[in-house]
Structure formats: C-alpha cells, structure tokens
Design a protein around this motif. Structure first.
Motif, short mmCIF file in Angstrom:
data_model
loop_
_atom_site.label_atom_id
_atom_site.label_comp_id
_atom_site.label_asym_id
_atom_site.label_seq_id
_atom_site.Cartn_x
_atom_site.Cartn_y
_atom_site.Cartn_z
N PRO A 133 0.82 -1.23 0.00
CA PRO A 133 0.00 0.00 0.00
C PRO A 133 0.85 1.27 0.00
CG PRO A 133 -0.12 -1.07 2.14
CD PRO A 133 0.62 -2.00 1.21
N GLN A 134 2.02 1.21 0.59
CA GLN A 134 2.92 2.37 0.55
C GLN A 134 3.36 2.67 -0.88
OE1 GLN A 134 6.22 1.92 3.26
NE2 GLN A 134 4.91 0.87 4.73
N ALA A 135 3.45 1.62 -1.70
CA ALA A 135 3.86 1.78 -3.09
C ALA A 135 2.70 2.23 -3.98
CB ALA A 135 4.43 0.46 -3.62
N GLY A 136 1.46 2.15 -3.46
CA GLY A 136 0.30 2.56 -4.24
C GLY A 136 -0.52 1.42 -4.82
N VAL A 137 -0.23 0.19 -4.45
CA VAL A 137 -1.02 -0.95 -4.91
C VAL A 137 -2.42 -0.80 -4.32
CG1 VAL A 137 -1.28 -3.46 -4.83
CG2 VAL A 137 1.01 -2.44 -5.09
N GLU A 138 -3.45 -0.93 -5.16
CA GLU A 138 -4.83 -0.71 -4.72
C GLU A 138 -5.49 -1.95 -4.10
OE1 GLU A 138 -6.65 2.10 -4.57
OE2 GLU A 138 -4.91 3.22 -5.25
N TRP A 139 -5.18 -3.13 -4.63
CA TRP A 139 -5.82 -4.35 -4.15
C TRP A 139 -4.77 -5.43 -3.94
CZ3 TRP A 139 -7.89 -1.70 -8.35
CH2 TRP A 139 -9.17 -1.14 -8.16
N MET A 140 -5.01 -6.27 -2.93
CA MET A 140 -4.14 -7.40 -2.67
C MET A 140 -4.97 -8.62 -2.34
SD MET A 140 -1.06 -7.84 0.06
CE MET A 140 0.04 -9.24 -0.09
#
Length: 134
Positions: free
Chosen positions: A73-80
């Motif tokens: 999430p720090q990198a900007g990934v929206e979904w995991m």
C-alpha cells in the motif's frame, strides 16, 4: 480471452523496481496493471501494480505477510489477494491510505466475485481441485 473482463495486464512473478520506496526489486507471485494506466507492457517494471496476488507457501509465508504486505500500500497498490492453499482461502484487501481494508475471505467451494475483478465469477473449488462435477 474466453469472455472474462478485460482491460488488465496480468503478469506472473514480475520483478518490480520501486525507486520511490528505495526497493531494488520486489516480486509478487502475480501482478496486474490496468491498461488505462499502462497501455503497453514495459521491458522493465517500475510502476507499482494496481493488484497483487501472493500465494502463501511454508517457504514464503513470513516474507509475503510481514515484508511484502505492508510495503504494497505504501507503493500505491490498490488491491491485494492472499491465497492460502493449505487453508483453501482467498483473503482480499483494498488500500486505505497506507494500510489495508479487508474486503473478505472466501473459502472451500465458495463462488466469489472479488474486487477488482468483481465482474468475473471465481469457483474456488476449481482452485483447490475440490469442486464437485455437475
């Protein structure tokens, strides 16, 4: 292909360099970028994916959950998505600020529609090889 929702590049084990986070390379098991954000696949990945999927194994479980999960999430990934084959579950999360909001956990023979691919029905029993033939 096959009538599934389009508009994504889905790549297995892409090496991604996250310069803004000083991460030389991180390798999700599967990653996806929306084509509207990345019209063409680059030779080298430097943009965070929109979606990642980590498949837990005894060898990678700790690294996937304790190192990669907080970094995404720090990198900007929206979904995991976290796929736990032993438990036969998929846990999905959506980014909220710099952490995760859990969307739910699906298991066994559930039929799921999970963000960001809610337009596609997933028969979880097919993943584990447990779905009864109809």
């Amino acid at each position: 292909d096959g009538g599934a929702p389009g508009g994504w590049w889905i790549v297995a084990e892409p090496g991604i360099q996250l310069v803004e986070l000083d991460v030389e390379e991180i390798v999700p098991d599967v990653a996806g970028w929306r084509r509207e954000r990345m019209p063409e696949l680059p030779e080298r990945f430097t943009a965070a994916p929109d979606w990642v999927c980590e498949v837990l194994s005894p060898r990678t479980r700790r690294h996937d959950l304790q190192t990669k999960r907080p970094l995404y999430p720090q990198a900007g990934v929206e979904w995991m998505w976290i796929v736990d084959v032993d438990a036969r579950t998929i846990t999905a999360s959506r980014r909220r600020d710099s952490s995760w909001l859990e969307l739910g956990t699906w298991s066994d023979d559930d039929v799921a529609r999970i963000e960001p691919f809610a337009g596609m029905e997933i028969q979880l029993g097919d993943l584990w090889g447990t779905r009864a033939a109809k």
